[in-house]
Design a protein around this motif. Structure first.
Motif, short mmCIF file in Angstrom:
data_model
loop_
_atom_site.label_atom_id
_atom_site.label_comp_id
_atom_site.label_asym_id
_atom_site.label_seq_id
_atom_site.Cartn_x
_atom_site.Cartn_y
_atom_site.Cartn_z
N PRO A 64 0.84 -1.20 0.00
CA PRO A 64 0.00 0.00 0.00
C PRO A 64 0.88 1.25 0.00
CG PRO A 64 -0.75 -1.58 1.64
CD PRO A 64 0.57 -2.08 1.15
N VAL A 65 0.44 2.25 -0.74
CA VAL A 65 1.27 3.45 -0.85
C VAL A 65 1.27 4.24 0.44
CG1 VAL A 65 1.67 5.56 -2.16
CG2 VAL A 65 0.80 3.53 -3.32
N GLY A 66 0.09 4.43 1.00
CA GLY A 66 -0.04 5.13 2.27
C GLY A 66 -1.24 4.59 3.00
N PRO A 68 5.77 3.18 -7.57
CA PRO A 68 5.23 3.57 -8.88
C PRO A 68 3.84 4.21 -8.85
CG PRO A 68 5.00 1.20 -8.58
CD PRO A 68 5.79 1.70 -7.40
N ARG A 69 3.17 4.19 -7.68
CA ARG A 69 1.82 4.78 -7.63
C ARG A 69 1.73 5.90 -6.61
NH1 ARG A 69 1.39 -0.41 -7.69
NH2 ARG A 69 0.67 -0.54 -5.52
N TYR A 70 2.85 6.54 -6.35
CA TYR A 70 2.83 7.74 -5.51
C TYR A 70 2.84 8.94 -6.44
CZ TYR A 70 3.85 11.17 -1.93
OH TYR A 70 3.77 12.25 -1.09
N VAL A 76 -8.88 8.30 -1.21
CA VAL A 76 -7.77 7.75 -2.00
C VAL A 76 -6.54 7.56 -1.13
CG1 VAL A 76 -6.17 8.28 -3.88
CG2 VAL A 76 -8.62 8.61 -4.22
N GLN A 77 -6.23 8.53 -0.31
CA GLN A 77 -5.04 8.43 0.54
C GLN A 77 -5.18 7.31 1.57
OE1 GLN A 77 -4.49 12.37 2.11
NE2 GLN A 77 -3.83 13.23 0.14
N THR A 78 -6.39 7.07 2.02
CA THR A 78 -6.63 6.00 3.00
C THR A 78 -6.64 4.63 2.36
OG1 THR A 78 -7.93 7.53 4.37
CG2 THR A 78 -8.24 5.16 4.76
N ASP A 79 -7.14 4.55 1.13
CA ASP A 79 -7.28 3.28 0.42
C ASP A 79 -5.94 2.59 0.20
OD1 ASP A 79 -8.85 1.39 -1.47
OD2 ASP A 79 -7.29 2.21 -2.77
N GLY A 80 -4.90 3.34 -0.16
CA GLY A 80 -3.57 2.78 -0.29
C GLY A 80 -3.19 2.30 -1.68
#
Length: 463
Positions: free
Chosen positions: A26-28, A72-74, A410-414
């Motif tokens: 997960p990104v974040g 790659p997804r940040y 979106v930020q929570t989803d990751g």
């Protein structure tokens, strides 16, 4: 010695494992900051701790709070992930532990900066005779460029600002677009010019400075010390100022033209986008980041100046004990730091890894992926509000409250990470594509996640 070798290898293995996990992790994700703080907290031990235990404890404490900014997804804050060769070179730089003050403290560090600076100027179209200072980021690069500008415009007015300071000095006027980056304002504060010196100039539909408005402002201001801050890459839209026309106007009025090109200056490295920064070579100073679009490690940026003597006069110092100072400007002569880490090794390695064609391909690919983002989100029923000319995409999801809810979701989803911004009075999602490892599949996966989350949030779409 075996213990040191084992420790360094363990650290490298941890770093490699983390990097290899980026495509899937997960990104974040939501973090319990109190728990994270507690993991690092506690009393300082009285007795020494074995280095291997320290390393293990650090990894365990940090892991829950790491954000996949190198992945790659940040798509936030126009940052790229450091390339393999550049990262490995940065590891060596830490191991070598060099002081890049001058060629006496580290001949290799200065040689690497000199070579990499030459390559950077070639890629960006900056005159070969310009100086190149290796600094920490866009803030430091803008400050160095504006320090050189302050020196020269006051010297032209007969004032030695380095000796006499600003008390009693002729007033310096600083013109900048209304949508300039906030680091310009802070640089003016740090340099003692103050934000009252700023004279904002109106911008066009995409946020680039209006050349006619700049011409009128310079004409109305009359003679006097003048600095104009131009922009290559609006922080929201990616739009670039008309640098050729603007620099010509500035020089006709006897001023200094500084270009804040934190990420947009890299448009010059690709034939497909070079026209966006036409005329950049006519400026007097330039600021540009390496840890953004060039995908170098933090903290890496560059302050270029068309007049190395002015650059050094504004930034350097000398002392009797500083062996090797006073020669051709290099190293700390061009920055505000003396005890400098050797950033040039990673820059040299990153440029060698990519080559001229690789840098151009990186720029072109990110621009193409940004357009793919825009097309995908538009097809999903959302509003793309800017002209996607570089790697920036602005998206609206209805009213401001709904857009903020989508950004938070979106930020929570990751799946990916994108930030929010306010542009032209509207809250928008801001997507920046800057990572060399981002693929079309990453964009499509991110578009699908954003659409899924946005359609699950109540409210009407507004176009």
């Amino acid at each position: 010695m075996d213990e040191l070798r084992h420790l360094f290898r363990r650290a490298a293995d941890h770093a490699a494992d983390y990097r290899l996990s980026l495509p899937d992790r997960p990104v974040g994700v939501p973090v319990d900051q109190a728990a994270l703080n507690e993991a690092f907290a506690g009393p300082l031990p009285d007795a020494p701790t074995p280095p291997e235990r320290v390393l293990a404890d650090l990894v365990a404490a940090a892991e829950p709070g790491l954000v996949a900014t190198a992945g790659p997804r940040y798509f936030g804050f126009v940052v790229g992930g450091a390339s393999p060769a550049a990262t490995a070179a940065d590891m060596l730089a830490a191991g070598w532990d060099q002081i890049a003050f001058n060629a006496v403290t580290s001949p290799a560090a200065v040689a690497a900066e000199t070579a990499a600076g030459t390559w950077l100027k070639e890629l960006l179209g900056i005159p070969a005779t310009a100086s190149a200072g290796f600094v920490t980021g866009g803030q430091a690069a803008n400050t160095a460029g504006l320090a050189a500008a302050r020196h020269q415009v006051l010297a032209d007015a007969g004032w030695d600002v380095e000796r006499r300071g600003l008390t009693g000095a002729p007033a310096v006027r600083v013109f900048a677009g209304a949508e300039r980056h906030a680091t310009i304002d802070r640089s003016l504060r740090l340099l003692g010019l103050g934000t009252d010196a700023l004279r904002p100039v109106s911008t066009g539909p995409q946020g680039a400075i209006d050349p006619d408005a700049l011409a009128a402002a310079l004409r109305d201001a009359g003679p006097g010390p003048t600095i104009v801050c131009l922009q290559a890459g609006n922080v929201n839209t990616g739009a670039c100022d008309d640098l050729r026309r603007a620099c010509d106007l500035v020089h006709r009025h006897g001023g200094w033209a500084h270009v804040d090109g934190a990420f947009g200056l890299w448009a010059a490295a690709s034939p497909a986008t070079r026209h966006l920064v036409d005329g950049l070579e006519t400026a007097d100073s330039w600021a540009c980041d390496g840890h953004k679009w060039l995908n170098l490690p933090y903290d890496t940026a560059f302050a270029f100046c068309a007049r190395p003597d002015v650059h050094a006069a504004a930034m350097s110092y000398a002392a009797a004990y500083l062996v090797g100072s006073g020669g051709a400007p290099a190293g700390a002569d061009l920055t505000a730091e003396s005890s400098r880490r050797a950033r040039g090794f990673a820059v040299w390695a990153g440029l060698r890894e990519l080559g001229r064609d690789g840098v151009a391909a990186l720029v072109e690919r990110c621009c193409a992926l940004a357009r793919r983002f825009a097309d995908g989100l538009s097809a999903a029923g959302f509003e793309v509000v800017n002209d996607v000319v570089l790697n920036q995409v602005l998206v609206g999801f209805g009213d401001d409250a709904r857009t903020d809810r989508v950004v938070a979701a979106v930020q929570t989803d990751g799946t990916c990470w994108a930030g929010g911004t306010t542009w032209r009075g509207r809250r928008l999602m801001r997507i920046s594509v800057s990572n060399a490892t981002t693929t079309e599949a990453d964009v499509d996966r991110s578009v699908a996640a954003i659409a899924r989350l946005a359609h699950g949030i109540g409210g009407e779409l507004v176009h």
